[in-house]
Design a protein around this motif. Structure first.
Motif, PDB file in Angstrom:
ATOM      1  N   LYS A  95      -4.274  -2.253  -8.826  1.00 23.74           N
ATOM      2  CA  LYS A  95      -4.948  -1.177  -7.682  1.00 23.74           C
ATOM      3  C   LYS A  95      -3.794  -0.423  -6.768  1.00 23.74           C
ATOM      4  CE  LYS A  95      -7.787   3.011  -5.905  1.00 23.74           C
ATOM      5  NZ  LYS A  95      -8.782   1.865  -5.316  1.00 23.74           N
ATOM      6  N   THR A 109      -8.252  -1.540  -2.167  1.00 29.68           N
ATOM      7  CA  THR A 109      -7.434  -0.860  -1.237  1.00 29.68           C
ATOM      8  C   THR A 109      -7.909   0.160  -0.435  1.00 29.68           C
ATOM      9  OG1 THR A 109      -8.145   0.795  -2.591  1.00 29.68           O
ATOM     10  CG2 THR A 109      -5.977  -0.523  -3.741  1.00 29.68           C
ATOM     11  N   GLU A 110      -9.677   0.484   0.313  1.00 24.55           N
ATOM     12  CA  GLU A 110      -9.682   1.225   0.893  1.00 24.55           C
ATOM     13  C   GLU A 110      -9.645   0.483   1.983  1.00 24.55           C
ATOM     14  OE1 GLU A 110     -13.137   4.343   0.751  1.00 24.55           O
ATOM     15  OE2 GLU A 110     -13.737   2.303  -0.653  1.00 24.55           O
ATOM     16  N   ARG A 138     -13.977   9.802   6.257  1.00 23.09           N
ATOM     17  CA  ARG A 138     -13.253   9.259   5.853  1.00 23.09           C
ATOM     18  C   ARG A 138     -13.333   7.154   6.201  1.00 23.09           C
ATOM     19  NH1 ARG A 138     -15.661   8.258   1.017  1.00 23.09           N
ATOM     20  NH2 ARG A 138     -14.609   6.425   0.483  1.00 23.09           N
ATOM     21  N   TYR A 150      -7.847  12.573  -8.257  1.00 22.55           N
ATOM     22  CA  TYR A 150      -8.018  11.177  -7.596  1.00 22.55           C
ATOM     23  C   TYR A 150      -9.785  11.699  -7.201  1.00 22.55           C
ATOM     24  CZ  TYR A 150      -8.231   6.498  -5.791  1.00 22.55           C
ATOM     25  OH  TYR A 150      -8.323   5.125  -4.935  1.00 22.55           O
ATOM     26  N   TYR A 185       0.516  -0.848  -0.418  1.00 19.83           N
ATOM     27  CA  TYR A 185      -0.048  -0.171   0.082  1.00 19.83           C
ATOM     28  C   TYR A 185       0.608   1.118  -0.005  1.00 19.83           C
ATOM     29  CZ  TYR A 185      -3.760   2.847   0.780  1.00 19.83           C
ATOM     30  OH  TYR A 185      -4.999   3.421   0.721  1.00 19.83           O
ATOM     31  N   HIS A 186       0.357   2.347  -0.428  1.00 19.56           N
ATOM     32  CA  HIS A 186       1.011   3.525  -0.760  1.00 19.56           C
ATOM     33  C   HIS A 186       1.100   3.997   0.722  1.00 19.56           C
ATOM     34  CE1 HIS A 186      -2.595   6.680  -0.964  1.00 19.56           C
ATOM     35  NE2 HIS A 186      -3.214   6.028  -0.496  1.00 19.56           N
ATOM     36  N   TYR A 242      -7.436   3.549 -13.395  1.00 22.09           N
ATOM     37  CA  TYR A 242      -8.317   2.813 -12.675  1.00 22.09           C
ATOM     38  C   TYR A 242      -9.614   3.392 -13.176  1.00 22.09           C
ATOM     39  CZ  TYR A 242     -10.711   2.149  -8.077  1.00 22.09           C
ATOM     40  OH  TYR A 242     -11.619   2.017  -6.789  1.00 22.09           O
ATOM     41  N   TYR A 262     -11.910  16.271   5.962  1.00 25.69           N
ATOM     42  CA  TYR A 262     -11.928  14.828   5.406  1.00 25.69           C
ATOM     43  C   TYR A 262     -11.946  13.961   5.623  1.00 25.69           C
ATOM     44  CZ  TYR A 262     -12.027  12.289   1.219  1.00 25.69           C
ATOM     45  OH  TYR A 262     -12.325  11.038   0.461  1.00 25.69           O
ATOM     46  N   ILE A 271      -4.445   4.908   6.681  1.00 22.82           N
ATOM     47  CA  ILE A 271      -3.736   6.412   6.626  1.00 22.82           C
ATOM     48  C   ILE A 271      -3.927   7.796   6.662  1.00 22.82           C
ATOM     49  CG2 ILE A 271      -4.293   6.099   4.283  1.00 22.82           C
ATOM     50  CD1 ILE A 271      -1.883   6.890   3.075  1.00 22.82           C
ATOM     51  N   HIS A 272      -5.579   7.413   7.230  1.00 20.63           N
ATOM     52  CA  HIS A 272      -6.179   8.564   7.399  1.00 20.63           C
ATOM     53  C   HIS A 272      -5.887   9.050   8.575  1.00 20.63           C
ATOM     54  CE1 HIS A 272      -8.230   8.548   3.440  1.00 20.63           C
ATOM     55  NE2 HIS A 272      -9.210   7.726   4.008  1.00 20.63           N
ATOM     56  N   HIS A 317     -19.010  11.750  -2.194  1.00 24.59           N
ATOM     57  CA  HIS A 317     -18.267  12.143  -2.520  1.00 24.59           C
ATOM     58  C   HIS A 317     -18.865  13.124  -3.340  1.00 24.59           C
ATOM     59  CE1 HIS A 317     -14.618   9.851  -1.843  1.00 24.59           C
ATOM     60  NE2 HIS A 317     -15.376   8.804  -2.325  1.00 24.59           N
ATOM     61  N   LYS A 327     -15.819   6.879 -11.518  1.00 27.18           N
ATOM     62  CA  LYS A 327     -15.538   5.358 -11.560  1.00 27.18           C
ATOM     63  C   LYS A 327     -16.704   4.940 -11.301  1.00 27.18           C
ATOM     64  CE  LYS A 327     -14.083   3.969  -8.037  1.00 27.18           C
ATOM     65  NZ  LYS A 327     -14.458   3.335  -6.361  1.00 27.18           N
ATOM     66  N   ARG A 347      -2.719  10.789   9.093  1.00 31.14           N
ATOM     67  CA  ARG A 347      -2.565  12.500   9.289  1.00 31.14           C
ATOM     68  C   ARG A 347      -3.139  12.859  10.251  1.00 31.14           C
ATOM     69  NH1 ARG A 347      -4.884  10.666   3.398  1.00 31.14           N
ATOM     70  NH2 ARG A 347      -2.479   9.395   2.231  1.00 31.14           N
ATOM     71  N   ARG A 394      -4.341  15.072  -5.688  1.00 31.44           N
ATOM     72  CA  ARG A 394      -5.116  14.022  -4.585  1.00 31.44           C
ATOM     73  C   ARG A 394      -6.581  14.151  -5.727  1.00 31.44           C
ATOM     74  NH1 ARG A 394      -5.014  10.508  -0.945  1.00 31.44           N
ATOM     75  NH2 ARG A 394      -7.281  11.103  -1.019  1.00 31.44           N
TER      76      ARG A 394
HETATM   77  O1  LIG Z   1      -5.872   9.405   1.045  1.00 31.87           O
HETATM   78  C1  LIG Z   1      -5.896   7.637   1.354  1.00 31.87           C
HETATM   79  O2  LIG Z   1      -4.508   7.454   0.740  1.00 31.87           O
HETATM   80  C2  LIG Z   1      -7.011   6.925   0.039  1.00 31.87           C
HETATM   81  C3  LIG Z   1      -6.809   6.018  -0.653  1.00 31.87           C
HETATM   82  C4  LIG Z   1      -8.244   5.508  -1.369  1.00 31.87           C
HETATM   83  C5  LIG Z   1      -7.266   4.213  -1.775  1.00 31.87           C
HETATM   84  O3  LIG Z   1      -7.231   3.153  -0.888  1.00 31.87           O
HETATM   85  O4  LIG Z   1      -8.191   3.410  -2.511  1.00 31.87           O
HETATM   86  C6  LIG Z   1      -9.364   6.094  -0.901  1.00 31.87           C
HETATM   87  C7  LIG Z   1      -9.542   7.295  -0.559  1.00 31.87           C
HETATM   88  N1  LIG Z   1      -8.054   7.881   0.461  1.00 31.87           N
HETATM   89  C8  LIG Z   1     -10.634   8.226   0.129  1.00 31.87           C
HETATM   90  O5  LIG Z   1     -10.671   8.563   0.535  1.00 31.87           O
HETATM   91  C9  LIG Z   1     -11.302   7.576  -0.793  1.00 31.87           C
HETATM   92  O6  LIG Z   1     -12.242   8.120  -1.257  1.00 31.87           O
HETATM   93  C10 LIG Z   1     -11.539   6.769  -1.396  1.00 31.87           C
HETATM   94  C11 LIG Z   1     -12.341   5.597  -2.712  1.00 31.87           C
HETATM   95  C12 LIG Z   1     -11.831   5.017  -2.907  1.00 31.87           C
HETATM   96  C13 LIG Z   1     -11.812   3.806  -4.161  1.00 31.87           C
HETATM   97  O7  LIG Z   1     -11.675   2.825  -4.703  1.00 31.87           O
HETATM   98  O8  LIG Z   1     -13.370   3.552  -4.472  1.00 31.87           O
HETATM   99  N2  LIG Z   1      -9.996   4.796  -2.666  1.00 31.87           N
HETATM  100  C14 LIG Z   1     -10.126   5.703  -1.672  1.00 31.87           C
END
Ligand SMILES: O=C(O)c1cc(C(=O)O)c2c(n1)C(=O)C(=O)c1cc(C(=O)O)[nH]c1-2
Length: 236
Positions: A213, A145-146, A178, A52, A22-23, A127, A174, A152-153, A83, A59, A156, A49
């Motif tokens: 992803k 990946t969520e 999340r 994204y 993961y990032h 994506y 934000y 990660i949130h 969103h 998406k 921060r 970002r």
């Molecule tokens: O801040 C992040 O590192 C991060 C990562 C990801 C993710 O892992 O895909 C999402 C989000 N944030 C995010 O805020 C979000 O709404 C979200 C939706 C999705 C998705 O793939 O549908 N990923 C993510």
């Protein structure tokens, strides 16, 4: 490739084990977590970002468009509303744009996407295109990946107030919003994925999709890190 299918718990564990790619482990994110980014680096990350963020509901709409199951659509539509916002709820994109203001990016510059890097655009578009063209269950799998995002949130929220005190606290809303939404999304995404990918070969395909992803997110960080080298003045 074949073999015995993993049972549900084993398959979920395999998916979760992808978290080590993961990032959150990207050098740029490590610098962010350690409070080492300069203001222009943080601004560059937020502005990129944003691309994204604005693409996520498109998406999700692509997944809905391909989905012939009404029960799934009834739940999935919530993601678009999260969103884009609805009624009094301004939504996640607006919350991200407040983060943009909190780090000092001009609102017009954020919204006109002039700061979006080619590599970020390319990764995010890949994506969205995947969601447009793959079976909807595969696109659902790619959202998993969520599973790793709440952590990660939380990083921060824990670190920015002390490391980047110049960022106004309401800019972090934000990230606050999340955590529970991501947990709800993952519950549904896992339900679909564990049911759809049945044979061992299909389960391995799911792992490849998740890796794709993870690569999208990693590539975004690569592009941002390359474009915004650390220009922070060293303490004397
Ligand atoms: O801040 C992040 O590192 C991060 C990562 C990801 C993710 O892992 O895909 C999402 C989000 N944030 C995010 O805020 C979000 O709404 C979200 C939706 C999705 C998705 O793939 O549908 N990923 C993510």
């Amino acid at each position: 490739m074949s073999g015995k299918p993993w049972n549900s718990a084993e398959f979920e564990a395999q998916l979760r084990s992808k978290g080590d790619r993961y990032h959150i482990h990207h050098p740029f994110n490590i610098q962010m977590r350690e409070g080492k980014l300069s203001k222009s680096q943080l601004q560059g990350w937020v502005a990129n970002r944003f691309y994204y963020q604005v693409n996520i509901p498109q998406k999700d709409a692509a997944i809905m468009a391909n989905c012939d199951d009404r029960e799934t659509r009834r739940r999935w539509i919530q993601r678009i509303m999260d969103h884009d916002g609805f009624g009094e709820n301004a939504g996640g994109i607006e919350a991200w744009s407040r983060l943009g203001e909190a780090v000092g990016i001009d609102r017009d510059q954020l919204w006109n996407q002039s700061l979006v890097l080619p590599g970020v655009r390319f990764a995010v578009d890949a994506y969205v295109n995947f969601a447009r063209h793959a079976p909807w269950q595969e696109a659902v799998c790619s959202s998993l990946t969520e599973m790793f995002a709440p952590e990660i949130h939380k990083q921060r929220l824990a670190n920015w107030p002390k490391d980047y005190p110049w960022v106004a606290s309401d800019g972090l809303n934000y990230f606050r919003s999340r955590i529970s939404l991501a947990e709800r999304d993952v519950e549904h995404g896992l339900e679909v994925t564990l049911k759809y990918f049945q044979t061992r070969a299909q389960q391995e395909r799911a792992l490849h999709i998740l890796q794709f992803k993870l690569d999208v997110l990693w590539s975004m960080s690569d592009a941002i890190a390359a474009a915004y080298p650390n220009d922070r003045k060293k303490a004397a």
